[in-house]
Design a protein around this motif. Structure first.
Motif, PDB file in Angstrom:
ATOM      1  N   THR A  18      13.662 -15.358  22.247  1.00 33.36           N
ATOM      2  CA  THR A  18      13.416 -15.044  20.835  1.00 33.36           C
ATOM      3  C   THR A  18      12.542 -16.099  20.187  1.00 33.36           C
ATOM      4  O   THR A  18      11.585 -15.794  19.460  1.00 33.36           O
ATOM      5  N   LEU A  19      12.866 -17.361  20.472  1.00 32.10           N
ATOM      6  CA  LEU A  19      12.083 -18.452  19.893  1.00 32.10           C
ATOM      7  C   LEU A  19      10.641 -18.419  20.397  1.00 32.10           C
ATOM      8  O   LEU A  19       9.690 -18.625  19.637  1.00 32.10           O
ATOM      9  N   ALA A  20      10.472 -18.129  21.685  1.00 29.90           N
ATOM     10  CA  ALA A  20       9.115 -18.040  22.243  1.00 29.90           C
ATOM     11  C   ALA A  20       8.321 -16.934  21.563  1.00 29.90           C
ATOM     12  O   ALA A  20       7.118 -17.087  21.271  1.00 29.90           O
ATOM     13  N   THR A  21       8.979 -15.814  21.291  1.00 28.79           N
ATOM     14  CA  THR A  21       8.290 -14.680  20.673  1.00 28.79           C
ATOM     15  C   THR A  21       7.792 -15.018  19.274  1.00 28.79           C
ATOM     16  O   THR A  21       6.645 -14.717  18.921  1.00 28.79           O
ATOM     17  N   VAL A  22       8.647 -15.642  18.460  1.00 33.50           N
ATOM     18  CA  VAL A  22       8.222 -15.948  17.090  1.00 33.50           C
ATOM     19  C   VAL A  22       7.238 -17.114  17.065  1.00 33.50           C
ATOM     20  O   VAL A  22       6.354 -17.176  16.196  1.00 33.50           O
ATOM     21  N   ILE A  23       7.352 -18.030  18.013  1.00 33.23           N
ATOM     22  CA  ILE A  23       6.422 -19.154  18.075  1.00 33.23           C
ATOM     23  C   ILE A  23       5.016 -18.681  18.430  1.00 33.23           C
ATOM     24  O   ILE A  23       4.025 -19.067  17.792  1.00 33.23           O
ATOM     25  N   ILE A  24       4.909 -17.832  19.434  1.00 29.60           N
ATOM     26  CA  ILE A  24       3.584 -17.366  19.855  1.00 29.60           C
ATOM     27  C   ILE A  24       2.925 -16.564  18.740  1.00 29.60           C
ATOM     28  O   ILE A  24       1.752 -16.754  18.420  1.00 29.60           O
ATOM     29  N   GLY A  25       3.694 -15.665  18.124  1.00 29.61           N
ATOM     30  CA  GLY A  25       3.122 -14.826  17.077  1.00 29.61           C
ATOM     31  C   GLY A  25       2.640 -15.612  15.878  1.00 29.61           C
ATOM     32  O   GLY A  25       1.494 -15.450  15.427  1.00 29.61           O
ATOM     33  N   GLY A  80      13.152  -4.315   7.999  1.00 27.59           N
ATOM     34  CA  GLY A  80      13.385  -4.906   9.313  1.00 27.59           C
ATOM     35  C   GLY A  80      12.354  -5.968   9.621  1.00 27.59           C
ATOM     36  O   GLY A  80      11.156  -5.691   9.681  1.00 27.59           O
ATOM     37  N   ARG A  81      12.829  -7.205   9.785  1.00 29.95           N
ATOM     38  CA  ARG A  81      11.902  -8.323   9.987  1.00 29.95           C
ATOM     39  C   ARG A  81      11.174  -8.208  11.313  1.00 29.95           C
ATOM     40  O   ARG A  81       9.980  -8.499  11.402  1.00 29.95           O
ATOM     41  N   LYS A  82      11.877  -7.805  12.354  1.00 25.44           N
ATOM     42  CA  LYS A  82      11.236  -7.639  13.658  1.00 25.44           C
ATOM     43  C   LYS A  82      10.187  -6.540  13.593  1.00 25.44           C
ATOM     44  O   LYS A  82       9.074  -6.693  14.126  1.00 25.44           O
ATOM     45  N   ARG A  83      10.498  -5.432  12.970  1.00 28.47           N
ATOM     46  CA  ARG A  83       9.569  -4.304  12.906  1.00 28.47           C
ATOM     47  C   ARG A  83       8.276  -4.700  12.202  1.00 28.47           C
ATOM     48  O   ARG A  83       7.171  -4.447  12.712  1.00 28.47           O
ATOM     49  N   VAL A  84       8.392  -5.303  11.032  1.00 31.26           N
ATOM     50  CA  VAL A  84       7.203  -5.684  10.268  1.00 31.26           C
ATOM     51  C   VAL A  84       6.425  -6.768  11.001  1.00 31.26           C
ATOM     52  O   VAL A  84       5.182  -6.771  11.011  1.00 31.26           O
ATOM     53  N   TYR A  85       7.135  -7.680  11.642  1.00 33.53           N
ATOM     54  CA  TYR A  85       6.502  -8.739  12.424  1.00 33.53           C
ATOM     55  C   TYR A  85       5.624  -8.145  13.530  1.00 33.53           C
ATOM     56  O   TYR A  85       4.464  -8.549  13.723  1.00 33.53           O
ATOM     57  N   ILE A 182      -0.570  -9.215  22.862  1.00 34.37           N
ATOM     58  CA  ILE A 182       0.106  -8.361  23.844  1.00 34.37           C
ATOM     59  C   ILE A 182       1.368  -9.047  24.361  1.00 34.37           C
ATOM     60  O   ILE A 182       2.429  -8.419  24.510  1.00 34.37           O
ATOM     61  N   ALA A 183       1.291 -10.362  24.606  1.00 30.92           N
ATOM     62  CA  ALA A 183       2.457 -11.107  25.098  1.00 30.92           C
ATOM     63  C   ALA A 183       3.609 -11.050  24.096  1.00 30.92           C
ATOM     64  O   ALA A 183       4.776 -10.890  24.472  1.00 30.92           O
ATOM     65  N   VAL A 184       3.300 -11.180  22.813  1.00 34.44           N
ATOM     66  CA  VAL A 184       4.344 -11.127  21.784  1.00 34.44           C
ATOM     67  C   VAL A 184       5.030  -9.769  21.787  1.00 34.44           C
ATOM     68  O   VAL A 184       6.266  -9.675  21.717  1.00 34.44           O
ATOM     69  N   ILE A 185       4.255  -8.708  21.854  1.00 44.56           N
ATOM     70  CA  ILE A 185       4.830  -7.364  21.838  1.00 44.56           C
ATOM     71  C   ILE A 185       5.729  -7.140  23.050  1.00 44.56           C
ATOM     72  O   ILE A 185       6.819  -6.551  22.948  1.00 44.56           O
ATOM     73  N   VAL A 186       5.322  -7.623  24.212  1.00 43.92           N
ATOM     74  CA  VAL A 186       6.129  -7.475  25.430  1.00 43.92           C
ATOM     75  C   VAL A 186       7.435  -8.267  25.311  1.00 43.92           C
ATOM     76  O   VAL A 186       8.522  -7.780  25.670  1.00 43.92           O
ATOM     77  N   LEU A 187       7.359  -9.491  24.809  1.00 47.30           N
ATOM     78  CA  LEU A 187       8.545 -10.345  24.711  1.00 47.30           C
ATOM     79  C   LEU A 187       9.504  -9.919  23.596  1.00 47.30           C
ATOM     80  O   LEU A 187      10.666 -10.342  23.585  1.00 47.30           O
ATOM     81  N   SER A 188       9.051  -9.095  22.675  1.00 49.11           N
ATOM     82  CA  SER A 188       9.845  -8.779  21.480  1.00 49.11           C
ATOM     83  C   SER A 188      11.140  -8.028  21.793  1.00 49.11           C
ATOM     84  O   SER A 188      12.021  -7.939  20.929  1.00 49.11           O
ATOM     85  N   ARG A 189      11.282  -7.502  22.988  1.00 49.54           N
ATOM     86  CA  ARG A 189      12.524  -6.786  23.323  1.00 49.54           C
ATOM     87  C   ARG A 189      13.736  -7.706  23.282  1.00 49.54           C
ATOM     88  O   ARG A 189      14.873  -7.234  23.194  1.00 49.54           O
TER      89      ARG A 189
END
Length: 467
Positions: A18-25, A80-85, A182-189
């Motif tokens: 989760t942290l990696a996903t928000v950091i990269i984005g 939804g924070r994840k959705r808008v992100y 693309i990496a962020v979208i893949v990791l967002s799960r």
């Protein structure tokens, strides 16, 4: 909001993903705020742009980001924070492709505005997701890691930009965003969804329009005033002031996207005022520095980018430690002393001239600046979020991000004119050097002001700063 039992451990596998996903984005958005700095001279030459157009390549992005970031945070809290992100990340990737293929200054400015709109959706979501997803005791460490790596993304921008400009062409500074998005979208799960379940008021359309209009007009006037008739400047200033006043009044209503009750906290108010001053100085320092190194000192784009490497190294190494230490001692001291170190570094950098020797003329100032920035960034973020209720995590993050981008935006828009730079002056070493020096002195004054605001504004109060 996420139930307490479902909150993440920062050292768990899901917590790390989760942290990696928000950091990269969020790192992508911050990187694009600085990576273009190093390429502005090349972009100006290639597309035939003057100084005002070069400023707008930077400010078009910052204007959209600063104006709409509160809208992004409000949408995240509601829908939804994840959705808008993720919507923001996807849109950012598309806008980056468009920037890479721009053929005129006007096209690039327009596509940069689209990038800024996308950035406004993703930037506040990162911190809001951290605040809503992690256990209370893990938030300082999570924020520290986020601040360290995203701070590196902002600081490494000139280096990345210099390398790409020199070896691949300026268009690659935008194309490089695509695999990251693309990496962020893949990791967002791995990222849990969260929202403000208590919000029932309709979306604050009035506040969004008034805030965007006020900031947009001010930026346009600061950037283009030399080319405008006096009557238009007077009318524009009046309209901007009226819109700003109306925005403040509108935000007193229930459901406001920037609820004024947050500013009842002295910590929240002082931290945001300090943010405005410090990030304004930061944006202007980097904008002028990379031009001075290339135009006056004879550095290549890559060499000018490498000159900022101490910021990257120091922030990557010490940001998480600074956050944890500030959580134990309180934010007042690091947020006061950090800007002073930055100011000392900027004053040293102001003496950069022709044939500057890196280890003598650049490195000492960069190290001082890096130490100061690392000292203040993590405690600042922690203090802002800790001073707001969890249900307003997105709004608090959005306000602080909007203040930071507005500070950079207005400084980059106003400072060149204040120090006497216009037209093609950024290509002439004799004129640029005088403007650069005076600009650095003004930035040092802003940084000192930020340190004083923290010292007096964060005095011991009844408010708790525990995250």
């Amino acid at each position: 909001m996420t139930d307490e039992a479902d909150l993440l451990d920062v050292n768990s596998a899901r917590g790390r993903w989760t942290l990696a996903t928000v950091i990269i984005g969020s790192g992508i958005a911050l990187l694009d705020g600085t990576v273009v700095n190093i390429a502005v001279r090349t972009i100006g030459d290639d597309l035939g742009a003057g100084l005002s157009q070069v400023q707008w390549v930077l400010n078009g992005y910052l204007l959209a980001l600063a104006s709409l970031i509160l809208v992004g945070s409000s949408l995240g809290d509601r829908h939804g924070r994840k959705r808008v992100y993720l919507v923001g990340v996807g849109a950012f990737g598309v806008a980056s492709i468009m920037c890479a293929f721009a053929q005129t200054p006007e096209q690039l400015i327009g596509f940069r505005v689209l990038q800024g709109i996308a950035g406004a959706l993703l930037t506040p979501g990162a911190l809001a997701l951290i605040q809503a997803s992690f256990r209370h005791e893990d938030r300082p460490a999570a924020i520290g890691r986020w601040a360290g790596v995203t701070g590196v993304a902002a600081a490494i921008g000139p280096f990345v930009g210099g390398f790409l400009v020199e070896h691949a062409g300026w268009r690659w500074i935008f194309a490089i965003n695509i695999p990251l998005c693309i990496a962020v979208i893949v990791l967002s799960r791995h990222v849990p969804e969260s929202r403000d379940e208590d919000e029932r008021a309709p979306f604050d359309i009035v506040g969004a329009v008034l805030g965007t209009a006020s900031l947009g007009l001010i930026t346009y006037l600061l950037t283009s005033w030399r080319d405008l008739p006096g009557w238009l400047i007077a009318v524009g200033t009046l309209v901007a002031l009226l819109a700003g006043t109306a925005f403040v009044l509108a935000e007193r209503r229930p459901g406001a996207m920037a609820p004024v009750e947050l500013f009842a906290s002295r910590v929240f108010t002082a931290a945001n005022l300090m943010t405005f001053l410090v990030y304004g100085a930061l944006g202007a320092v980097l904008f002028l520095l990379v031009l001075q190194l290339q135009v006056t000192s004879g550095y290549s784009a890559l060499q000018a980018g490498l000159a900022t490497l101490p910021i990257t190294i120091v922030m990557l190494t010490f940001s998480s430690r600074a956050a944890v230490l500030a959580a134990r001692t309180g934010p007042r001291f690091p947020m006061s002393i950090g800007p002073m170190f930055c100011a000392a570094g900027v004053l040293l950098l102001s003496f950069i001239g022709r044939d500057a020797i890196y280890l003598v003329d650049v490195f000492p100032g960069m190290v001082l600046f890096a130490v100061g920035l690392t000292t203040l960034v993590s405690p600042l973020t922690t203090a802002v979020l800790a001073a707001a209720p969890d249900r307003h995590a997105g709004v608090a993050s959005g306000i602080n991000n909007a203040v930071a981008r507005a500070g950079s935006l207005l400084a980059v828009a106003a400072l060149p004119a204040v120090v006497g730079l216009s037209g093609e002056d950024y290509q002439r070493a004799s004129v640029l050097t005088a403007g650069f020096r005076h600009g650095q002195w003004l930035c040092a004054a802003l940084l000192i002001g930020g340190g004083l605001v923290s010292w007096y504004g964060l005095r011991a109060t009844a408010e708790t700063l525990e995250p």
